[in-house]
Motif scaffolding. Sequence first.
Motif, PDB file in Angstrom:
ATOM      1  N   ALA A   1      46.602  32.634  37.234  1.00  0.00           N
ATOM      2  CA  ALA A   1      46.361  32.207  38.618  1.00  0.00           C
ATOM      3  C   ALA A   1      45.852  30.768  38.676  1.00  0.00           C
ATOM      4  N   VAL A   2      44.873  30.457  37.816  1.00  0.00           N
ATOM      5  CA  VAL A   2      44.324  29.094  37.824  1.00  0.00           C
ATOM      6  C   VAL A   2      45.383  28.087  37.382  1.00  0.00           C
ATOM      7  N   THR A   3      46.139  28.437  36.347  1.00  0.00           N
ATOM      8  CA  THR A   3      47.165  27.521  35.843  1.00  0.00           C
ATOM      9  C   THR A   3      48.243  27.271  36.889  1.00  0.00           C
ATOM     10  N   LEU A   4      48.728  28.336  37.517  1.00  0.00           N
ATOM     11  CA  LEU A   4      49.777  28.163  38.519  1.00  0.00           C
ATOM     12  C   LEU A   4      49.257  27.465  39.764  1.00  0.00           C
ATOM     13  N   ALA A   5      47.990  27.728  40.126  1.00  0.00           N
ATOM     14  CA  ALA A   5      47.414  27.022  41.271  1.00  0.00           C
ATOM     15  C   ALA A   5      47.334  25.520  40.984  1.00  0.00           C
ATOM     16  N   ALA A   6      46.881  25.180  39.780  1.00  0.00           N
ATOM     17  CA  ALA A   6      46.823  23.765  39.409  1.00  0.00           C
ATOM     18  C   ALA A   6      48.224  23.161  39.346  1.00  0.00           C
ATOM     19  N   ALA A   7      49.171  23.931  38.806  1.00  0.00           N
ATOM     20  CA  ALA A   7      50.547  23.439  38.747  1.00  0.00           C
ATOM     21  C   ALA A   7      51.120  23.246  40.143  1.00  0.00           C
ATOM     22  N   GLY A   8      50.810  24.199  41.053  1.00  0.00           N
ATOM     23  CA  GLY A   8      51.292  24.063  42.432  1.00  0.00           C
ATOM     24  C   GLY A   8      50.719  22.838  43.110  1.00  0.00           C
ATOM     25  N   ALA A   9      49.406  22.616  42.930  1.00  0.00           N
ATOM     26  CA  ALA A   9      48.775  21.432  43.529  1.00  0.00           C
ATOM     27  C   ALA A   9      49.369  20.149  42.957  1.00  0.00           C
ATOM     28  N   ALA A  10      49.624  20.153  41.640  1.00  0.00           N
ATOM     29  CA  ALA A  10      50.218  18.968  41.022  1.00  0.00           C
ATOM     30  C   ALA A  10      51.633  18.735  41.537  1.00  0.00           C
ATOM     31  N   LEU A  11      52.400  19.829  41.695  1.00  0.00           N
ATOM     32  CA  LEU A  11      53.763  19.692  42.209  1.00  0.00           C
ATOM     33  C   LEU A  11      53.771  19.130  43.625  1.00  0.00           C
ATOM     34  N   ILE A  12      52.862  19.633  44.453  1.00  0.00           N
ATOM     35  CA  ILE A  12      52.790  19.152  45.835  1.00  0.00           C
ATOM     36  C   ILE A  12      52.399  17.682  45.862  1.00  0.00           C
ATOM     37  N   LEU A  13      51.445  17.319  45.002  1.00  0.00           N
ATOM     38  CA  LEU A  13      51.023  15.923  44.939  1.00  0.00           C
ATOM     39  C   LEU A  13      52.165  15.027  44.474  1.00  0.00           C
ATOM     40  N   VAL A  14      52.870  15.453  43.432  1.00  0.00           N
ATOM     41  CA  VAL A  14      54.007  14.672  42.941  1.00  0.00           C
ATOM     42  C   VAL A  14      55.095  14.582  44.003  1.00  0.00           C
ATOM     43  N   PHE A  15      55.342  15.709  44.688  1.00  0.00           N
ATOM     44  CA  PHE A  15      56.351  15.700  45.747  1.00  0.00           C
ATOM     45  C   PHE A  15      55.976  14.703  46.839  1.00  0.00           C
ATOM     46  N   GLU A  16      54.690  14.715  47.225  1.00  0.00           N
ATOM     47  CA  GLU A  16      54.255  13.804  48.280  1.00  0.00           C
ATOM     48  C   GLU A  16      54.401  12.341  47.836  1.00  0.00           C
TER      49      GLU A  16
END
Length: 472
Positions: free
Chosen positions: A19-34
């Motif tokens: 959960a923590v890893t995927l949450a961090a990965a999701g936040a990183a993906l959103i940041l990179v996307f932005e």
Amino acid sequence: MSSGSIRKRILTIAALTIAVTLAAAGAALILVFEQHVLKRIAIELEIRSSELAKAFELDADGNPLINHDLADARYQLPYGGAYWQISEGAVQLLRSRSLWDQILDTSAVKVEDKSKGAFEIDGPNKSELYVLERSVKLEGADGPRTFQLAVALDHADIGELRHAFSLDVAKILFLLALLLIGGAWLQMRFGLQPLHQLRASLTAVREGRTSRLTGTLPEEIKPLVDDLNRLLDRQDELVRKARDRAGLLAHGLKTPLTILSSEVARLERSGQHAHAAILHEQCEAIGAHVERELARARTHGAIQAVSMRTLVLPIVDRLVDLMSRIDSANSITWSIKVPENVSAAMETDDFAEVVGNLLDNARKWARSAVTVQVHTADDGSTVLSVSDDGPGVPGDRRQLILQRGVHFAPDSHHSSGLGLAIVSDTLAEYGRELIVADTETGCTISFEIEPPRRSERKHGDGAMKLRPAVIQ
């Protein structure tokens, strides 16, 4: 699962880690996307700025104008989200219809920030805009003139894209989390399988189906298995030595008891009956204790009876024949209802010791009949019962029949009162116990000869159970 189980701890840690890893990965993906969207917006603003610069010119009188409509139709919609503005110094000369009665106020932005590329300002209707501003020089009647061309896009569009992307990422990561947690569960299940095998092997040792821990186990568990097997070897050795010492001690006491018995007889002949009675009573007590300890020393117990099976019918036939010879004067009818293929999960000598004492007890109480039979109990165990048609066990005496030296048999002067006590001790070695019950025709005493498979019952202490007997 118990709160202290390894399975629960591993699965919880795995779930939290995933959960923590995927949450961090999701936040990183959103940041990179932005960041990529912002870069794309910057490129879009460059294109729009170039388009605006190409459409901008001065007429013959030096007035600025746009010589053709720009491509984005939003420029024509009030607050449409796409804006442009042309100014000279602090004076706004031209602006898109979409700005309506507003202007792009970039005066608060530092020059160095403008030179870096797109920047953010507040726009119409409390919106946020990405703005790119360029300086353009055109030749006028009075010489070159410098104009500021600004193009802007509403930040709300970026926010909507970010929100939509976040939802899609969340859905994908949620499915991925389920797959990873499922994989972790499978990994844990198969990874801990050797522990289940070890538990099954320990259960087999405890139930007497094998003598040592066996099976193909991983290298990580093999040292533990070897240590446990060495511990079992050591325990067997200690038990054997203890039984040998107990047997030697009991046998060693027999000779002095024989001498003391002779002295009792001599005292009787010399007329010292009081002293002889006291000495005889103490000799009987010591003898009873010796006999009981000898019986316990002979008991192999569940650990020693590992993988041993004893056919029931031959033992019962032999002992019944012996009892009928001993009691030939009393016309007792012996009935045997035992299938030929039934076996007891006990060592042969122990089983014979138990059945022999039960038959002898029934012989002493029976009026005319004794029945030995094997049946299956409700819990799946196989039970051997010995029933007699005697008077039964009075309620006030039921708590006494297993005590050492207590006897109620008709020929009690020939009885040591040890029979049922020895049976109780022997069965306790196997984690089993006597079941004593009155029936309509007498008394029934029974015990398990084959516990239910994978029985989880706690080993009893040999205490008597009193409950109605069900004899088919």
